[in-house]
Write an enzyme that holds these catalytic residues in place. Sequence first.
Site, PDB file in Angstrom:
ATOM      1  N   ARG A  83      10.265 105.562   0.077  1.00 32.37           N
ATOM      2  CA  ARG A  83      10.482 105.484  -1.376  1.00 32.37           C
ATOM      3  C   ARG A  83      11.968 105.407  -1.661  1.00 32.37           C
ATOM      4  NH1 ARG A  83       8.350 105.218  -6.111  1.00 32.37           N
ATOM      5  NH2 ARG A  83       8.987 106.515  -7.855  1.00 32.37           N
ATOM      6  N   ARG A  92      13.766  99.051  -6.016  1.00 34.60           N
ATOM      7  CA  ARG A  92      12.838  99.982  -5.372  1.00 34.60           C
ATOM      8  C   ARG A  92      12.046  99.292  -4.279  1.00 34.60           C
ATOM      9  NH1 ARG A  92      11.264 102.652 -10.459  1.00 34.60           N
ATOM     10  NH2 ARG A  92      13.499 102.537 -10.614  1.00 34.60           N
ATOM     11  N   ASP A  95       6.717 100.723  -5.602  1.00 31.98           N
ATOM     12  CA  ASP A  95       6.427 101.518  -6.786  1.00 31.98           C
ATOM     13  C   ASP A  95       4.938 101.345  -7.064  1.00 31.98           C
ATOM     14  OD1 ASP A  95       7.202 103.111  -8.865  1.00 31.98           O
ATOM     15  OD2 ASP A  95       8.098 101.508 -10.055  1.00 31.98           O
ATOM     16  N   ASP A  97       1.910 102.591  -9.623  1.00 30.26           N
ATOM     17  CA  ASP A  97       1.649 103.266 -10.898  1.00 30.26           C
ATOM     18  C   ASP A  97       0.168 103.200 -11.238  1.00 30.26           C
ATOM     19  OD1 ASP A  97       4.366 103.809 -11.551  1.00 30.26           O
ATOM     20  OD2 ASP A  97       4.610 101.741 -12.237  1.00 30.26           O
TER      21      ASP A  97
HETATM   22  N1  ROI Z   1      11.018  94.841 -13.123  1.00 32.32           N
HETATM   23  C1  ROI Z   1      10.052  94.042 -12.646  1.00 32.32           C
HETATM   24  N2  ROI Z   1      10.114  92.722 -12.872  1.00 32.32           N
HETATM   25  N3  ROI Z   1       9.010  94.526 -11.930  1.00 32.32           N
HETATM   26  C2  ROI Z   1       8.890  95.871 -11.673  1.00 32.32           C
HETATM   27  O1  ROI Z   1       7.925  96.292 -11.011  1.00 32.32           O
HETATM   28  C3  ROI Z   1       9.883  96.730 -12.177  1.00 32.32           C
HETATM   29  N4  ROI Z   1       9.814  98.083 -11.970  1.00 32.32           N
HETATM   30  C4  ROI Z   1      10.717  98.908 -12.457  1.00 32.32           C
HETATM   31  C5  ROI Z   1      11.927  98.429 -13.230  1.00 32.32           C
HETATM   32  C6  ROI Z   1      13.171  98.808 -12.473  1.00 32.32           C
HETATM   33  C7  ROI Z   1      11.934  99.078 -14.619  1.00 32.32           C
HETATM   34  N5  ROI Z   1      11.931  96.981 -13.406  1.00 32.32           N
HETATM   35  C8  ROI Z   1      10.951  96.182 -12.912  1.00 32.32           C
HETATM   36  O2  ROI Z   1      10.582 100.201 -12.253  1.00 32.32           O
END
Ligand code: ROI
Length: 159
Positions: A83, A92, A95, A97
Site C-alpha cells: 500500500r 497509489r 486502492d 474501495d
Molecule cells: N484519479 C483517478 N483517475 N483514478 C483513481 O482511482 C484515483 N484515486 C484517487 C485519487 C488520487 C483521488 N485520484 C484518482 O485516490
Amino acid sequence: MASVYLGLGSNLENPFFQLQSAVAQIEALPDTTLVGCSQFYGSKPLGPNDQPDFINAVCHVETQLSPQALLSALQKIEIEQGRIKKRHWGERLIDLDILLYADEIIRTADLTIPHAEIALRDFVLIPLAEISPGQTIPGLGCVETLISNLETSYLKPLD
Ligand code: ROI
C-alpha cells in the site's frame, strides 16, 4: 448474500498488473463470489496532475462478509500488495474501495457507503454502468443520470 460493488485503482508499478492481482485476491476472499468485473479503463488523475494516469475498474461480488469485515479484508489485500500512498490525492499502488453494499447507506468513522465521491467520479460511474446498467445508488439516483451530469470524462477502455 449482499451484492457489493468495489472500485479498484492504481497508477504505480504496472497498474494493469496491480489491478489483475487485486481481482485475483478479491476472487479468493472467503464467503465471497466474484460475479463480474468491468473492463480496465485508463483515466486522468483526479488530484495533482503531475502523476501518472490511473487504471480503474469496478468489480461486482456477492458476499456474506459484513461491510466492516469486507473493509478489513480489502485493507489486508492492499497492505499485502504494497500500500504505497505518496501524498494526499496522489499516486497509489492499489486502492480498493467499497462503492456500494446492497442498498445500504452506512456512515461510520471508517466507512462511508455509498462512497463519498461516487457521484463525481467518471472512473467509478462508467465502469459501474458497464457491469450494472440502471444501477441505483442509494440517495443519489441512477448511475446513467449521474454520468450525464458529469462535466467531462477522460476515460478510455484499454484494449
Ligand atoms: N484519479 C483517478 N483517475 N483514478 C483513481 O482511482 C484515483 N484515486 C484517487 C485519487 C488520487 C483521488 N485520484 C484518482 O485516490
